[in-house]
Each structure stands twice: as C-alpha cells, then as structure tokens.
Scaffold this active site. Structure first.
Site, mmCIF file in Angstrom:
data_model
loop_
_atom_site.group_PDB
_atom_site.id
_atom_site.type_symbol
_atom_site.label_atom_id
_atom_site.label_comp_id
_atom_site.label_asym_id
_atom_site.label_seq_id
_atom_site.Cartn_x
_atom_site.Cartn_y
_atom_site.Cartn_z
ATOM 1 N N GLN A 140 -4.623 -0.899 9.570
ATOM 2 C CA GLN A 140 -4.314 -2.903 9.114
ATOM 3 C C GLN A 140 -4.853 -3.923 9.930
ATOM 4 O O GLN A 140 -4.872 -3.859 10.677
ATOM 5 C CB GLN A 140 -3.080 -2.921 9.057
ATOM 6 C CG GLN A 140 -3.322 -4.115 7.587
ATOM 7 C CD GLN A 140 -3.592 -4.082 6.904
ATOM 8 O OE1 GLN A 140 -3.626 -3.210 5.585
ATOM 9 N NE2 GLN A 140 -3.742 -5.349 6.366
ATOM 10 N N ASP A 145 -11.032 3.363 3.889
ATOM 11 C CA ASP A 145 -11.891 1.393 3.446
ATOM 12 C C ASP A 145 -12.645 1.407 4.094
ATOM 13 O O ASP A 145 -13.040 0.324 3.378
ATOM 14 C CB ASP A 145 -11.054 1.210 4.879
ATOM 15 C CG ASP A 145 -9.596 0.137 4.209
ATOM 16 O OD1 ASP A 145 -9.347 0.166 3.420
ATOM 17 O OD2 ASP A 145 -9.074 -0.380 6.172
ATOM 18 N N LYS A 156 1.012 -0.998 0.252
ATOM 19 C CA LYS A 156 -0.128 -0.178 0.064
ATOM 20 C C LYS A 156 0.613 1.101 0.148
ATOM 21 O O LYS A 156 0.626 1.852 -0.792
ATOM 22 C CB LYS A 156 -1.131 0.494 1.185
ATOM 23 C CG LYS A 156 -1.756 -1.199 1.172
ATOM 24 C CD LYS A 156 -3.052 -1.015 2.692
ATOM 25 C CE LYS A 156 -3.858 -2.539 2.113
ATOM 26 N NZ LYS A 156 -4.608 -3.297 3.869
#
Ligand code: NDP
Length: 291
Positions: free
Chosen positions: A97, A120, A53
């Site tokens: 994460q 997200d 990422k």
C-alpha cells in the site's frame, strides 16, 4: 446537457460476479487465490483502502492476509517480508500500500515484489510489458478506467483523449492503454502550458492530479467522457475529486463521481489480477481450468 453517471460500484459489481465464479472454480480445485497486503505505518486513508480491499477479497472468495509494519520499519524489514511472500506458494498476489514512509524508496520496495505476483502492475517488468503491448498485469486504476470507458460503448479509435497527470501509477499507464485502444493521446502535467486548450479538445478526459478544482467546467468539451481519478479531502472533510463536479455535469456526456467512481474499479481490478495470477499458478502446475 446533464451528464450520465459512470457508477463505478455498479460496473465493478457486474464484473465481480464473473470473477467470483473463477475464484470458486480455483477454490474447488484446492487452489485458494491468495493476496497479501503489506502496509507500513498507520496512514488513515491507507487504512481505509486496505480495509476495503480485504473486505472485497472476502466477498469474492480470495484469501487475504494483512502484514502491518510499524511506520519506522527499515528497508531491510520491509524487503524481508516481501521476500518471504515471494517464496510463499499460497500467495498469488502481493500489494504494497502506497504511500510509504519517507525512509523507504517506493521503487526499491516495488521492484522487490516478484513480477509474477505484482498484482498492482507497478513493477518495471510489468510496466515494460504494458509499453511493449503485451501486458501481464495491468495496473489496477488504469485498467479500471478502461473498463469504465468500455461500459459507455464509446469507440475510442480516433478519439481525442487527454490525460492530466503523469504518474507511473495512473497517468502514464492510462495514456498507454488509451493509445493502444486507438485514441490520439495528449499527456499533460504541471509544466503544461494552457492546460484548458488541451482539455477542451478532449472527447475523453482523465484527471489524475490530486488537486480539487484542477478541472473547471469550462475546461470540458460538450459531451466528453470525464474520468475523475483524484481523491482529495475538501476543507469541510468531504471526499472530492479533481473535477468541479457540479459544473462538469452540465457539460460532460458521462462523468465519474467521487467517491463511487474510479475507486471501486481500482479494487475490482486488483481482485481480477489476483485471480488471474492464481489461474496462471494452476496452469503452471498442469491443473486444467475448465470454463
Ligand atoms: P501524483 O502526485 O503522483 O501525480 C500527480 C500528477 O499531477 C503529476 O504528474 C503532476 O505533474 C500533475 N499535476 C499537478 N498539478 C498539476 C496542475 N496544476 N496541472 C496539471 N497537472 C498537474 O499522483 P497520483 O497519480 O498517484 O494520483 C493522482 C490522484 O489520484 C490523487 O488524488 C490520488 O489520491 C488519486 N488516486 C486515486 C485512485 C483511485 O483508485 N481512485 C488510485 C490512485 C490515485 P508533475 O509530474 O509535473 O509533477
């Protein structure tokens, strides 16, 4: 029949070219799109995802920062970091994460992220907006899946779509997006009886189970579009999906490989959401973004 490959890397590459222009435009106006990635612990798979990422951000002109916290971090510590990032005007997107260590409750951590920076798309406010049909940030993996389906040119209206797996991250939101695109959607899970009876009807089959071999070739309708979200480690150490790829390729019309399918699209949509968030930030400051 041998299925055509839905190459996530290739599709993501094309989309990223456009987003790079948008990131360049923001940077030129003095608004560097900024993403903060928070990782707790040292899960090896998460380390790889985070590295990918960060690299993708660099390539496209997004400034990223990593916040690596010890695996024994308390909720207070993690929430404190999120509070600081929420207040940081240079950060437009915050990603925590997953998975998190056992002492942390994922929903508590995610709910602490400002919905305006939840790139997200997992905050309940953003999931609620998706349910109501006016999403602000689409969850990355479901959004990436929809882009892949778009690239096939298939009109989803009236198609039978079957999603296997009902997580908040993948299964439920992708089912909603398919529904909004006009498909007739069946959402299956571990309690579903006669799973194959459902999957064999699917014009579009999305598997997000996390078990290798969960979808055998005989469970696939001839010509179906098969999207394999699963990422599993096989006994010989190779990355494999949920779908028996060899058998499925002989029946499907389109299929995503693992790796190189949904994974790169998930990262691509994260970049997209971060740029979108920075653009909203610019608009809120009265800065005009000319096309
Ligand atoms: P979860 O573990 O949260 O959900 C798995 C789902 O599969 C659950 O709904 C579960 O049902 C269902 N399930 C389990 N066993 C069966 C079965 N035998 N038959 C039917 N359904 C079953 O996983 P995630 O949604 O987070 O992830 C799924 C997979 O996708 C994982 O391999 C993950 O690594 C991968 N992933 C990949 C991403 C990418 O970018 N490529 C991004 C996110 C995830 P129940 O609810 O009843 O328990």
């Amino acid at each position: 029949m041998t299925a055509l490959i839905l190459d996530g890397k290739q599709i993501a590459q094309k989309l990223r070219a456009d987003w790079k222009l948008r990131a360049d435009r923001l940077n030129a106006l003095g608004i560097a799109p900024g993403l903060a990635v928070v990782m707790v612990g040292d899960n090896p798979a998460s380390q790889v995802y985070v590295r990918n990422k960060i690299r993708a951000c660099r390539e496209i002109g997004i400034r990223s920062e990593e916040h690596l916290l010890g695996g024994d971090s308390t909720a207070e510590t993690v929430l404190g970091v999120i509070d600081r990032l929420n207040a940081d005007a240079g950060i437009h997107g915050i990603l925590v994460q997953l998975p998190l260590p056992a002492q942390l409750v994922p929903s508590v951590v995610i709910e602490r992220i400002s919905p305006d920076k939840d790139v997200d798309g997992l905050h309940s406010r953003n999931l609620g907006s998706l349910l109501a049909g006016h999403p602000r940030f689409l969850p990355c993996t479901p959004a990436g899946i929809m882009e892949m389906l778009k690239s096939t040119g298939l009109d989803l209206r009236g198609k039978e779509a079957v999603v296997v797996g009902r997580s908040n991250i993948v299964g439920k939101p992708v089912a909603l997006l398919l529904l909004q695109a006009g498909a007739t959607v069946t959402l299956c899970h571990s309690q579903t009886r006669q799973l194959a009876d459902h999957t064999r009807r699917a014009d579009v089959l999305v598997s997000a189970v996390g078990k290798p071999g969960a979808i055998g070739g005989e469970m696939i309708k001839l010509g179906a579009v098969v999207i394999d979200v699963g990422i599993n480690r096989s006994p010989n150490g190779k990355l494999v999906g949920d779908v028996d790829y060899g058998a499925a390729r002989e029946r499907a019309g389109w299929i995503t490989p693992v790796p190189g399918g949904v994974g790169p699209m998930t990262i691509a949509m994260l970049l997209c959401n971060t740029i979108l968030s920075a653009e909203r930030h610019a608009a809120a400051q009265g800065i005009e973004l000319k096309a």
